[in-house]
Design a protein around this motif. Sequence first.
Motif, PDB file in Angstrom:
ATOM      1  N   ALA A 217     -43.066 112.401 -26.866  1.00  0.00           N
ATOM      2  CA  ALA A 217     -41.762 112.814 -26.339  1.00  0.00           C
ATOM      3  C   ALA A 217     -41.522 114.273 -26.706  1.00  0.00           C
ATOM      4  O   ALA A 217     -41.955 114.747 -27.765  1.00  0.00           O
ATOM      5  N   PHE A 218     -40.807 114.951 -25.841  1.00  0.00           N
ATOM      6  CA  PHE A 218     -40.429 116.342 -26.086  1.00  0.00           C
ATOM      7  C   PHE A 218     -39.240 116.372 -27.037  1.00  0.00           C
ATOM      8  O   PHE A 218     -38.226 115.699 -26.806  1.00  0.00           O
ATOM      9  N   ASP A 219     -39.381 117.126 -28.109  1.00  0.00           N
ATOM     10  CA  ASP A 219     -38.330 117.242 -29.120  1.00  0.00           C
ATOM     11  C   ASP A 219     -37.332 118.302 -28.668  1.00  0.00           C
ATOM     12  O   ASP A 219     -37.477 119.485 -28.964  1.00  0.00           O
ATOM     13  N   SER A 220     -36.312 117.860 -27.962  1.00  0.00           N
ATOM     14  CA  SER A 220     -35.367 118.794 -27.353  1.00  0.00           C
ATOM     15  C   SER A 220     -34.312 119.301 -28.328  1.00  0.00           C
ATOM     16  O   SER A 220     -33.593 120.248 -28.014  1.00  0.00           O
ATOM     17  N   THR A 221     -34.217 118.681 -29.529  1.00  0.00           N
ATOM     18  CA  THR A 221     -33.123 119.024 -30.437  1.00  0.00           C
ATOM     19  C   THR A 221     -33.519 119.975 -31.557  1.00  0.00           C
ATOM     20  O   THR A 221     -32.650 120.455 -32.279  1.00  0.00           O
ATOM     21  N   SER A 222     -34.822 120.249 -31.718  1.00  0.00           N
ATOM     22  CA  SER A 222     -35.200 121.157 -32.804  1.00  0.00           C
ATOM     23  C   SER A 222     -36.408 122.018 -32.448  1.00  0.00           C
ATOM     24  O   SER A 222     -36.258 123.183 -32.100  1.00  0.00           O
ATOM     25  N   THR A 223     -37.610 121.469 -32.456  1.00  0.00           N
ATOM     26  CA  THR A 223     -38.812 122.304 -32.335  1.00  0.00           C
ATOM     27  C   THR A 223     -39.129 122.736 -30.915  1.00  0.00           C
ATOM     28  O   THR A 223     -39.910 123.662 -30.707  1.00  0.00           O
ATOM     29  N   LYS A 224     -38.588 122.000 -29.923  1.00  0.00           N
ATOM     30  CA  LYS A 224     -38.905 122.260 -28.509  1.00  0.00           C
ATOM     31  C   LYS A 224     -40.398 122.113 -28.250  1.00  0.00           C
ATOM     32  O   LYS A 224     -40.989 122.825 -27.450  1.00  0.00           O
ATOM     33  N   ARG A 225     -40.992 121.136 -28.914  1.00  0.00           N
ATOM     34  CA  ARG A 225     -42.412 120.836 -28.749  1.00  0.00           C
ATOM     35  C   ARG A 225     -42.561 119.321 -28.563  1.00  0.00           C
ATOM     36  O   ARG A 225     -41.624 118.562 -28.799  1.00  0.00           O
ATOM     37  N   THR A 226     -43.751 118.891 -28.148  1.00  0.00           N
ATOM     38  CA  THR A 226     -43.981 117.480 -27.840  1.00  0.00           C
ATOM     39  C   THR A 226     -44.818 116.832 -28.933  1.00  0.00           C
ATOM     40  O   THR A 226     -45.874 117.357 -29.315  1.00  0.00           O
TER      41      THR A 226
END
Length: 304
Positions: A217-226
Amino acid sequence: MLKICLLFILSVFITLSVLAQKKKPIPVLIVDGFSNHDWKQTTAITKWILEENGRFLVEVSTIPADSLNRSAWNPDFSKYVLIIQNTNNIQKPSLRWPRQAEKQLEKYVSNGGGLYILHSANNAFPHWKEYDKMIGLGWRRASEGYALEVDGAKNISRIPPNEGEGTGHGERFNALIQVLTPHPINKGYPDQWQTANTEVYYFPRGPAENISVLSCAFDSTSTKRTWPVEWVVKYGKGRVYNSSLGHLWKGESYPPAYRCIGYQTTVIRAAEWLATGKVTYPVPPDFPTALKLSLRPENSYQTP
């Protein structure tokens, strides 16, 4: 009269054959007793999810709080086809399984048993090196193992120890789960599906050996990485399922993360695969999609 007797005997034989073919529930043991999460409710809801469909018979072994009784705790794992690990000592490192129980779990999984690592259970026991091998990835410091990351082309890269960060997560959010590796657990799932109020672990770390990442999943709340969300590990002859799904914090009551039909379906299918190597539980028609959550009603579960 003879014909009637023969028909009666035949009907009895058919009835007995049908009963003989009816599968016995799969024996499962949940281990709990300590965690920084709401382990009591986590155990109760997980037991309900598994037993509601009739495929499983779940028992619970709660590790004693008293240190003397805890040191003697040593359940017979061989009575079960699947062990669900729901203990976490991340805030109290002195809380551990006694060594004889650690060895029993190692032997159980190595000889072909199934092990389900339930959410924060992968935060536990950095002292236990064989546990690290069983879980593949967990909540570990930057120096403790490789981290796995998924790029835009769905390629997995290995980040060496001391590069990047230790494991963490941002705010919980409705994560878009992306199926990465086809597997019996996710067969029939949409390529992407939403789940509620989820923690996506960044820089999950560990030996990362004999591992297959099922979803990310794409980490949209912190790193902006999957980052990986679910993975399976082969340990000896045994199978292990591990994921960051299933967060249940203190003060919550049957929260959306557990009401998610995608999550409940995955719990059942992962448990069945761990226990038997196969999955027969169907994907329900109301399984979530990439555009829509799918939650069971709040009153579908009654606190025991």
